[in-house]
Structure formats: C-alpha cells, structure tokens
Enzyme design. Sequence first.
Site, short mmCIF file in Angstrom:
data_model
loop_
_atom_site.label_atom_id
_atom_site.label_comp_id
_atom_site.label_asym_id
_atom_site.label_seq_id
_atom_site.Cartn_x
_atom_site.Cartn_y
_atom_site.Cartn_z
N GLY A 12 0.90 -1.24 0.04
CA GLY A 12 0.04 0.02 -0.07
C GLY A 12 0.93 1.30 0.07
N ARG A 111 -4.41 2.98 19.68
CA ARG A 111 -3.66 4.20 20.10
C ARG A 111 -4.22 4.62 21.21
NH1 ARG A 111 -4.03 7.43 14.42
NH2 ARG A 111 -2.26 6.36 13.27
N CYS A 150 -1.35 11.31 11.75
CA CYS A 150 -0.43 12.44 10.86
C CYS A 150 -0.80 13.90 11.25
CB CYS A 150 -0.68 11.97 9.20
SG CYS A 150 -2.35 12.04 8.48
N GLN A 176 -5.23 19.75 5.14
CA GLN A 176 -4.70 18.49 5.00
C GLN A 176 -4.48 18.01 3.58
OE1 GLN A 176 -6.63 16.84 9.15
NE2 GLN A 176 -5.72 15.15 7.89
N SER A 179 -2.75 13.03 0.17
CA SER A 179 -2.21 11.63 0.42
C SER A 179 -2.45 11.16 1.69
CB SER A 179 -0.47 11.79 0.27
OG SER A 179 -0.25 12.60 1.04
N GLU A 202 -11.12 12.27 12.02
CA GLU A 202 -9.79 13.07 12.11
C GLU A 202 -9.60 13.73 13.60
OE1 GLU A 202 -6.08 13.06 9.74
OE2 GLU A 202 -7.74 11.85 10.17
N LYS A 205 -9.45 11.98 16.59
CA LYS A 205 -8.05 11.38 17.05
C LYS A 205 -7.01 12.62 17.21
CE LYS A 205 -8.47 8.10 13.42
NZ LYS A 205 -7.93 7.86 11.97
N HIS A 242 0.63 18.39 5.75
CA HIS A 242 -0.49 18.89 6.33
C HIS A 242 -0.20 20.20 7.04
CE1 HIS A 242 -2.56 15.31 5.63
NE2 HIS A 242 -2.48 14.66 6.82
N ASN A 324 2.99 14.46 5.87
CA ASN A 324 2.18 13.36 6.54
C ASN A 324 2.42 12.14 6.35
OD1 ASN A 324 1.08 14.69 3.52
ND2 ASN A 324 -0.41 12.94 3.71
#
Length: 346
Positions: A12, A111, A150, A176, A179, A202, A205, A242, A324
Amino acid sequence: MTVRVGILGATGAVGQRFIQLLDDHPTFDLAAVTASEASAGKTYREAAKWRVDTPIPDDVAEMEVVETDPKAVPDDVDLLFSSLPSDVAAAVEPPFLEAGYVVSSNSSNDRMAEDVPLTIPEINPDHLGLIDVQRDERGWDGALVKNPNCSTITMVPTLAALDRFGLDRAHIATLQAVSGAGYSGVTSMEIIDNAIPHIGGEEEKMETESRKLLGSFDGAEVTLHGVDVAASCNRIPTLDGHLENVFAELAEDPSPEAVREAMRDQPAADLPSSPDQLIKVFDDSEPDRPQPRLDRTYADGMGIVAGGVRTTTKGVKYNCLAHNTIRGAAGASILNGELLAEEGWI
C-alpha cells in the site's frame, strides 16, 4: 547492531513509503514484506503498483511477498512495521504479538488503549515503559507501540514546547493533503477546485491522542494532559504536507520571540531519523511560511516547521506543517522502531 525488520501491508501507499525510508537505513535490514493472500508468492515488483517518487530498491523489487501471517514471516525478524488499515490491523496484529514479535504500528487501532504506548520519541519516550504493563496484562511476549495520527503529530511537538508557559487550551484548523487519505481515498472530481471541511474520525483522533502524548507516565499508567483540544479538519488539493492553524491559550503571556525560541529549543532525539533541530521556526520576516510545497521536505520530511507566531488576548496563534506520509506515518513508525532498538526492547 543490525536489526532485521519486516513490513506488514507492504504494497500500500504507506508500505511503499516504509520501503523508501528503509533503503540504506543504518540499523534496519528489510527481511520480509507481507500483503494479502492474493499477492503472496509474487515478487514485490509484481505485487505492488509503485507510486513513490524514487525507484523501488532493486533488492526489494525481487523479494517474495508473503502472506500477513506469523507463520509466513521468518523467525529471525526482530521488528515489524505495520501499515495495515486499522480494521485489518485490529485482527492481524494480535497474533504477531502473541507469537513474540515487536510491532511498531502506524495503524490507528489501539492508539488510546491504556496499556499501549502512543509515542513520539522526541516528546514522550518514557511511555515505552507501558510495554511491561502490556505484557503483564495481555500475556504475550511481543510488544505493540503506536505512532499518532498524521495530523496529531504535526501539532504536538509545538504544543509540547508551549507547555512551559502553561498550556490550557488549543484550537486547531487543519488543511490536510490528499495523500493522507491514500491513493484512492479522495477522487479528483471531489478535490480539484474544492476543499472538504470534514475528514471522518480525524478530529477525535487529534483531540484525544494529543492529550495522551502530552500526558505523564508514572510507571504504571499514563495520566492524560489537562489541555482542552478542539480540532476542525479540512482536506485541500495539495499532494503532501499537512498545514495547521493553531490557537493556543496559555497561563502565562509570552512574547512571540519567546514562543519561537521555545519551539526551536524543543529537543530532538539521538536517533538516526530524528532531525538535528526538531522544529524549524520562521520569524516575522517571512509571515507566509510554512507552505506545503516549499517546506514539507524539511529534514528529509522528518521535521516540523512553524511560523506566523502572533500573540492573542489569551495566548498565541501560529501555523505548523509536517510531511504527512513521512513524519506523519512511515517515518514516525521507523523512528519509534529506532527508539525500541536503542532502549533494548528488541
């Protein structure tokens, strides 16, 4: 010391960045690449549609891809980097940990688990002590370490620098790069001539991970930092990098120059991939910096860039930027791997 490493999910976008960054690494020797069952048995060149801006390393191009299964990975691999989608990683990572592998993971699952280190080596290296707690509680010989999102990793080093002035609140608006959503994550018809003011998951997080990263570890658990974080996340048509607008409320009233000096003084880590100066800060002579196209490759993409520092009635506002997919993804996991090796966890 040479450490043999593998990549879970190597075909990936983030897996490809891992391969690029591991080429000629002074410590890590890439010994295994894994992917889906459909790719297993092919050479990496056959299995991966290479999209990184440097050629596939010759030795990796001819390496055989193996299935993402502990039985398929050589026993003498010391460290695994995970670039799997979070839903896949949640199912795949535990068997590797139970088999005794140490995993430095970019995937978002776990996380915020209380016994999993969420680590930026320059900010909270002591949080690796959670590995002992994790092994006791989960009964495995392996170890799972996560790097943050990121967008989180872009701002947290700057917030850590500001904490000396009493960090109370931080409001962040992100711009952002595409990618960050992966190669097929945002279509051209969605993003060209447009901006998308929502990125699923996002904001949460950024608001939670930052408090864990800035929190304190007492040998048994991490106490979250008391800062109140609010984020608004936006996708814009840049490829990489970003950019974030930060408004920080502080207990003290530092001058812009004091803020810039605090950021410049934020310590780097004595690790191969950590920049000599973690945060590069532009002064008032260049108020329009940082910019993604001009500044994302600072320190080979592993540094943070800040600028536009100004005072407000309750603190300061500034802009910060990071690459990022390098600092915010594969590079962050590699840096955590370097810390694991340096501190003897592998």
